[in-house]
Each structure stands twice: as structure tokens, then as C-alpha cells.
Design an enzyme around this catalytic site. Structure first.
Site, PDB file in Angstrom:
ATOM      1  N   ASP A  82       4.635   0.480  12.121  1.00 22.29           N
ATOM      2  CA  ASP A  82       3.406  -0.140  11.607  1.00 22.29           C
ATOM      3  C   ASP A  82       3.261  -1.600  12.037  1.00 22.29           C
ATOM      4  O   ASP A  82       2.263  -2.243  11.712  1.00 22.29           O
ATOM      5  CB  ASP A  82       3.350  -0.034  10.071  1.00 22.29           C
TER       6      ASP A  82
ATOM      7  N   LYS B 172       0.838  -1.214   0.000  1.00 24.95           N
ATOM      8  CA  LYS B 172       0.000   0.000   0.000  1.00 24.95           C
ATOM      9  C   LYS B 172       0.870   1.259   0.000  1.00 24.95           C
ATOM     10  O   LYS B 172       0.643   2.181  -0.783  1.00 24.95           O
ATOM     11  CB  LYS B 172      -0.893  -0.011   1.254  1.00 24.95           C
ATOM     12  N   ASN B 173       1.864   1.295   0.895  1.00 27.93           N
ATOM     13  CA  ASN B 173       2.608   2.544   1.073  1.00 27.93           C
ATOM     14  C   ASN B 173       3.636   2.800  -0.031  1.00 27.93           C
ATOM     15  O   ASN B 173       4.240   3.872  -0.081  1.00 27.93           O
ATOM     16  CB  ASN B 173       3.272   2.581   2.455  1.00 27.93           C
TER      17      ASN B 173
ATOM     18  N   ARG C  42       0.958  14.605  13.321  1.00 28.98           N
ATOM     19  CA  ARG C  42       1.567  14.286  12.024  1.00 28.98           C
ATOM     20  C   ARG C  42       1.786  15.579  11.245  1.00 28.98           C
ATOM     21  O   ARG C  42       1.067  15.877  10.283  1.00 28.98           O
ATOM     22  CB  ARG C  42       0.713  13.270  11.258  1.00 28.98           C
TER      23      ARG C  42
ATOM     24  N   CYS D 273      -3.966  13.067  13.411  1.00 31.59           N
ATOM     25  CA  CYS D 273      -4.746  11.853  13.251  1.00 31.59           C
ATOM     26  C   CYS D 273      -4.548  10.976  14.466  1.00 31.59           C
ATOM     27  O   CYS D 273      -3.750  11.290  15.335  1.00 31.59           O
ATOM     28  CB  CYS D 273      -4.408  11.136  11.960  1.00 31.59           C
TER      29      CYS D 273
ATOM     30  N   ARG E 193      -9.039  -0.029   4.865  1.00 30.05           N
ATOM     31  CA  ARG E 193      -8.177   0.957   4.198  1.00 30.05           C
ATOM     32  C   ARG E 193      -6.864   0.320   3.753  1.00 30.05           C
ATOM     33  O   ARG E 193      -6.251   0.781   2.787  1.00 30.05           O
ATOM     34  CB  ARG E 193      -7.864   2.118   5.144  1.00 30.05           C
TER      35      ARG E 193
HETATM   36  N1  EPU Z   1       7.293  14.293  11.033  1.00 29.16           N
HETATM   37  C1  EPU Z   1       7.628  15.596  11.297  1.00 29.16           C
HETATM   38  N2  EPU Z   1       7.509  16.499  10.277  1.00 29.16           N
HETATM   39  C2  EPU Z   1       7.090  16.173   9.034  1.00 29.16           C
HETATM   40  C3  EPU Z   1       6.744  14.831   8.774  1.00 29.16           C
HETATM   41  C4  EPU Z   1       6.847  13.907   9.797  1.00 29.16           C
HETATM   42  O1  EPU Z   1       8.025  15.915  12.403  1.00 29.16           O
HETATM   43  O2  EPU Z   1       7.013  17.043   8.158  1.00 29.16           O
HETATM   44  C5  EPU Z   1       7.396  13.294  12.107  1.00 29.16           C
HETATM   45  C6  EPU Z   1       6.074  12.572  12.385  1.00 29.16           C
HETATM   46  O3  EPU Z   1       5.294  13.280  13.311  1.00 29.16           O
HETATM   47  C7  EPU Z   1       6.563  11.245  12.932  1.00 29.16           C
HETATM   48  C8  EPU Z   1       7.844  11.001  12.148  1.00 29.16           C
HETATM   49  O4  EPU Z   1       8.254  12.282  11.649  1.00 29.16           O
HETATM   50  O5  EPU Z   1       6.881  11.373  14.296  1.00 29.16           O
HETATM   51  C9  EPU Z   1       7.720  10.044  10.992  1.00 29.16           C
HETATM   52  O6  EPU Z   1       6.628  10.394  10.168  1.00 29.16           O
HETATM   53  P1  EPU Z   1       6.629  10.141   8.591  1.00 29.16           P
HETATM   54  O7  EPU Z   1       6.526  11.438   7.897  1.00 29.16           O
HETATM   55  O8  EPU Z   1       7.769   9.248   8.236  1.00 29.16           O
HETATM   56  O9  EPU Z   1       5.261   9.347   8.396  1.00 29.16           O
HETATM   57  P2  EPU Z   1       4.373   9.427   7.099  1.00 29.16           P
HETATM   58  O10 EPU Z   1       5.260   9.568   5.935  1.00 29.16           O
HETATM   59  O11 EPU Z   1       3.281  10.393   7.275  1.00 29.16           O
HETATM   60  C10 EPU Z   1       4.399   6.870   6.511  1.00 29.16           C
HETATM   61  C11 EPU Z   1       3.414   5.758   6.400  1.00 29.16           C
HETATM   62  C12 EPU Z   1       2.884   5.384   7.776  1.00 29.16           C
HETATM   63  C13 EPU Z   1       4.078   4.970   8.644  1.00 29.16           C
HETATM   64  C14 EPU Z   1       5.107   6.102   8.683  1.00 29.16           C
HETATM   65  C15 EPU Z   1       6.380   5.730   9.431  1.00 29.16           C
HETATM   66  C16 EPU Z   1       2.404   6.039   4.232  1.00 29.16           C
HETATM   67  C17 EPU Z   1       1.192   6.322   3.447  1.00 29.16           C
HETATM   68  N3  EPU Z   1       2.300   6.156   5.552  1.00 29.16           N
HETATM   69  O12 EPU Z   1       3.703   7.968   7.089  1.00 29.16           O
HETATM   70  O13 EPU Z   1       2.042   4.244   7.583  1.00 29.16           O
HETATM   71  O14 EPU Z   1       3.632   4.681   9.949  1.00 29.16           O
HETATM   72  O15 EPU Z   1       5.491   6.464   7.341  1.00 29.16           O
HETATM   73  O16 EPU Z   1       6.983   4.618   8.869  1.00 29.16           O
HETATM   74  O17 EPU Z   1       3.431   5.694   3.676  1.00 29.16           O
HETATM   75  C18 EPU Z   1       0.137   2.900   7.912  1.00 29.16           C
HETATM   76  O18 EPU Z   1       0.380   2.351   6.842  1.00 29.16           O
HETATM   77  O19 EPU Z   1      -0.729   2.459   8.715  1.00 29.16           O
HETATM   78  C19 EPU Z   1       0.875   4.106   8.280  1.00 29.16           C
HETATM   79  C20 EPU Z   1       0.452   4.936   9.224  1.00 29.16           C
END
Ligand code: EPU
Length: 424
Positions: free
Chosen positions: A311, A22-23, A125, A120, A403
Site C-alpha cells: 500500500d 482504515k484497514n 484478489r 479489482c 475511500r
Molecule cells: N490471496 C490469495 N487467496 C486469498 C486471499 C489473498 O491468493 O484467499 C492473495 C492475493 O491475491 C494477494 C495476496 O494474497 O496476492 C495478499 O492479499 P491479502 O488477502 O492479504 O489482501 P486483502 O486482505 O484483500 C488487505 C488490505 C489491502 C492491502 C492488502 C495487503 C484491507 C481492507 N485491505 O487486503 O489494502 O493491500 O491487505 O497488505 O485490509 C488498501 O488499503 O488500499 C488496500 C488495498
């Protein structure tokens, strides 16, 4: 709203095929905005988040067709739809990953207006790192009335660090990478995320004509190109779906074989399962999981890749609730991602939260209860707990599970679980 009902304590046996990730699929679909002509992408799972992403892309002028074998054809054409650059709240609110259209829109259409994804249930996030990266490439960005509005003439390559308070960012790296592939000159992304899904996006873009070096490392070097063209591609298998099924085998002390697995993407998960006492045998693209009646308590800490994925945290917690002794799970990616804890406690688990750690005292058994899903992976953890709980577990709000997991209850049922979906 649909529910899942599980009668626990049935051992799982048999084979299950793992779907595409998915991701990886979500940002790759968004990256098609950059490509001229059709792409045929295999392995995209049939789940609600993909339907949402398809709606967002159609709204931006994409033509999307799903063939019977599951292959997607996605077509954007150069010179068309330049005036379509909005991802509206009604669609973005369904799924945070819709933020990954921001980079491709900005790069290709010079403008993007994407609803702010907001917080969320798995904790804060923010998207400050996405914005920082895109601004460094020359975008002007404003946030007002719940939208991020970005504009730029041709973006310009530069050196950017994506290190944040909790490490790097997965979707932030995807956004900056997709913006940089068609920028003028060279972009260096320091502290890039190395997750296999980010690597898959980079490989997809390179196949389409991009020049990204350092894939899988935390320093990406991107030479901007003038055009990218549609390609045929196959998405990597979903390591989190695989890890979830591995724990289903382990928690029921079963014997199951997963097909279509890249075990090299699951090193931290497999190492931890072996520490617990689960037998994992990897063979080509298969992994056999043999449970045992003698498991050991362990501690684990979630970290960015190649560490233990956040995850997989809820799923490991379900397993450790049934392993005698004290285990400690520390969450370092989303520090308050513990919404499943009160629900597991309803099932008889002994868990205490201290700051960003959960202290678990394993018990010989859990008991069935009515519980509610707060987010996708929390839901997976509750289903796993239900598979071994004595009696009946009723799980509400399973739209979160839909989802990200394709027909989870059907596939578990084929392995011998007594599980059914009840539609209201
Ligand atoms: N963060 C910041 N600033 C930013 C972005 C992120 O401080 O601009 C922080 C977040 O708050 C968090 C950490 O950095 O503490 C990591 O967040 P990241 O941005 O890596 O998460 P994401 O890209 O929003 C993806 C996956 C998530 C998975 C995370 C971590 C997708 C669609 N989502 O989210 O997957 O948990 O990386 O590996 O790729 C899921 O599939 O259930 C899911 C939540």
C-alpha cells in the site's frame, strides 16, 4: 465527479495529525456482529469505506451512531437479527473489505450470504484461503450466482494454514480469526498475517472477552469462548496514511511533523526513506520528516508485514521518479499493481515494467498533466507526484482517494500545498 487540481513545487511545512487506520477499523466494525451490547470505538476515520461498512452493518441489524468527536457506537444484541445474514452485491461491490463480515456472521448467526467481491484494479484478489479456513472450522460453503453462502452449526476448532501462492492473507486471517473466537475448542492458525491491523483486531476481540494468543506472530492460538461483550476501544493510527504524508514531506523537500504515529509499525518505510536521504526523527508519537536536495536512488520490494507494504508502493514510486539514477520496485504482494505507471509517465516519468518490477530512471522534475486515479493508493501516488510537478496537475476520479484518505487536499493545503478540489 470531483477532481483535484494541484499547482506543484511548493514546499510543505507544519504539523498534521494522522487518523485511525482504515484497514483496522473495517474488520473491527465487522467483528462487532459477534459482541453483545454497545461498543464505543475511537479513531475511526471519516471516509467513504467506513460509510459503506456502516451501511452493510445496519443492513445486518446493527445500530450505529457517530458522535461529534468521531467516536462510533456500534450495537448488536445477542438473540436479535438472527435472520439477517446477507451482505448484498449493491453494497459489497463498493468495497472488497466487506468480505470481513463473512467470519463473524457465520460464527454468530450460523449462516452468511456475502456477495463475491470479485477481481479489482490492483490485480487478482481471490478468496480461496478465506474459504479454506472457514471450511476447516466446519462450515459448508457454496459459491453460486455471485454469492458465497456459508452455513454451520457451532464451528469447531482445528489447525489451519493460511499460506497461499503470494504469502498469507490479511483479511483471510481476520475472517478465520473472527470465526474461530467463538468456535468450540482450540484453533491454531499457521501462517497468519501479522499486519498491525490484524493485531489490532485481535486486541479488540481479546478486550471483548476472546482468548487469542500469539498476536503479532504468524501462529495464532485461539481458545473458543461462549460470549463476547461490547467494549470501549481506540483504533491504531493509520500507518499507510502516515507513510503517505512522510513522502509528501520528502518529495517537496519540506519539513513536516506527523502527530499520532506508531513508528514501530513503519520500520520498513522509515528505513527506506533514510536510505534515500530523508531525515526521519521519531519522538514519542510524533515523527518529523525533513527533506533534502540530495537523494539517492534505491531498490525496494513489497512484502507482507514487517516488509515494505504494497500500500506504499505507488507513493514510493512517485518519489523515486524524482530521484536521479535507476531504482527498481518489485511488487510481491499484488504482482500487477502498476495502474499508476501510465499516469506517472504522462507526467514525464521514465518507468518500464518488466513482469512484476518497475524500472524507474529518475528525472530532475516531473511536469503537470491531466491524470486519472485507478485505485486508492495509485491516487495517493499521483497526488504526491502532482505536489512536485512543474505546472498544474489535474487528477480525475478522486472518489477512489475519498475511500481511504480523510480530507486529503485540505490537510495538504494546511501544510502549504497549492491544491483544491473542484466539484462538477
Ligand atoms: N490471496 C490469495 N487467496 C486469498 C486471499 C489473498 O491468493 O484467499 C492473495 C492475493 O491475491 C494477494 C495476496 O494474497 O496476492 C495478499 O492479499 P491479502 O488477502 O492479504 O489482501 P486483502 O486482505 O484483500 C488487505 C488490505 C489491502 C492491502 C492488502 C495487503 C484491507 C481492507 N485491505 O487486503 O489494502 O493491500 O491487505 O497488505 O485490509 C488498501 O488499503 O488500499 C488496500 C488495498
Amino acid at each position: 465527479m470531483d477532481k483535484i487540481v494541484i499547482e506543484g513545487c511548493h514546499r510543505l511545512e507544519g504539523r498534521v495529525r494522522i487518523n485511525g487506520a482504515k484497514n483496522a477499523a473495517l474488520p473491527i466494525m465487522a467483528a462487532c456482529i459477534l459482541l453483545n451490547g454497545p461498543s464505543r470505538i475511537k479513531g475511526i476515520p471519516d471516509i467513504v469505506d467506513i460509510q459503506t461498512q456502516s451501511e452493510i452493518l445496519k443492513n445486518l441489524g446493527g445500530e450505529i451512531k457517530r458522535f461529534e468527536d468521531g467516536t462510533f457506537e456500534i450495537i448488536f444484541r445477542d438473540g436479535e437479527n438472527a435472520d439477517r445474514f446477507i451482505a448484498p452485491y449493491e453494497l459489497v461491490k463498493k468495497m472488497r473489505a466487506s468480505i470481513c463480515v463473512l467470519g463473524p456472521l457465520l460464527s454468530k448467526r450460523r449462516k452468511a450470504k456475502v456477495s463475491y467481491p470479485g477481481g479489482c484494479v490492483i490485480g487478482q484478489r481471490p478468496i480461496d484461503l478465506h474459504i479454506k479456513g472457514l471450511k476447516a472450522l466446519g462450515a459448508q460453503i457454496e459459491t453460486a450466482e455471485g454469492y458465497i453462502t456459508a452455513a454451520a452449526d457451532r464451528l469447531k476448532g482445528t489447525e489451519i494454514s493460511l499460506m497461499g501462492q503470494y504469502g498469507t492473507t490479511v483479511l483471510g486471517t481476520c475472517n478465520v480469526m473472527t470465526a474461530a473466537v467463538m468456535a468450540e475448542g482450540t484453533t491454531i492458525i499457521e501462517h497468519a498475517a501479522c499486519e498491525p491491523e490484524v493485531q489490532d483486531l485481535a486486541n479488540f476481540l481479546n478486550k471483548a472477552g476472546a482468548k487469542i494468543a500469539g498476536i503479532g506472530e504468524d501462529r495464532l492460538i485461539i481458545e473458543g469462548v461462549r460470549e463476547l461483550n461490547g467494549v470501549d476501544y481506540e483504533i491504531i493510527p493509520d500507518r499507510i496514511e502516515a507513510g503517505t504524508f512522510m513522502i509528501a514531506g520528502a518529495i517537496t523537500k519540506g519539513d513536516i511533523t506527523l502527530e499520532n504515529v506508531r513508528t514501530e509499525h513503519l520500520t520498513a518505510v522509515i528505513d527506506k526513506l533514510r536510505d534515500i536521504g530523508v531525515e526521519v526523527v521519531a519522538d514519542n508519537n510524533n515523527a518529523r520528516i525533513k527533506g533534502s536536495s540530495l537523494y539517492h536512488n534505491v531498490d525496494l520490494t513489497t512484502l507482507p508485514y514487517p516488509g515494505m507494504p504494497t500500500d506504499m508502493q505507488a507513493q514510493f514510486m512517485a518519489l523515486l521518479c524524482t530521484v536521479e539514477g535507476k531504482s527498481i520496485i518489485t511488487e510481491k504482494v499484488f504482482t500487477d499493481r502498476f495502474m499508476h505507471v501510465p499516469e506517472l509517465i504522462r507526467m514525464g516519468a521514465d518507468i518500464r515494467i518488466e513482469v512484476s518490477s518497475a524500472i524507474i530512471r529518475g528525472k530532475p522534475f516531473l511536469s503537470g498533466a491531466s491524470v486519472m486515479v485507478s485505485d486508492l493508493r495509485a491516487g495517493a501516488g499521483l497526488v504526491l507526484a502532482g505536489l512536485v510537478a512543474k505546472g498544474t496537475t489535474q487528477i480525475d476520479r478522486i472518489y477512489h482517494l475519498d475511500r481511504g484518505y480523510e480530507r486529503l487536499e485540505e490537510r495538504l493545503s494546511k501544510l502549504g500545498a497549492v491544491i483544491k478540489r473542484i466539484s462538477d
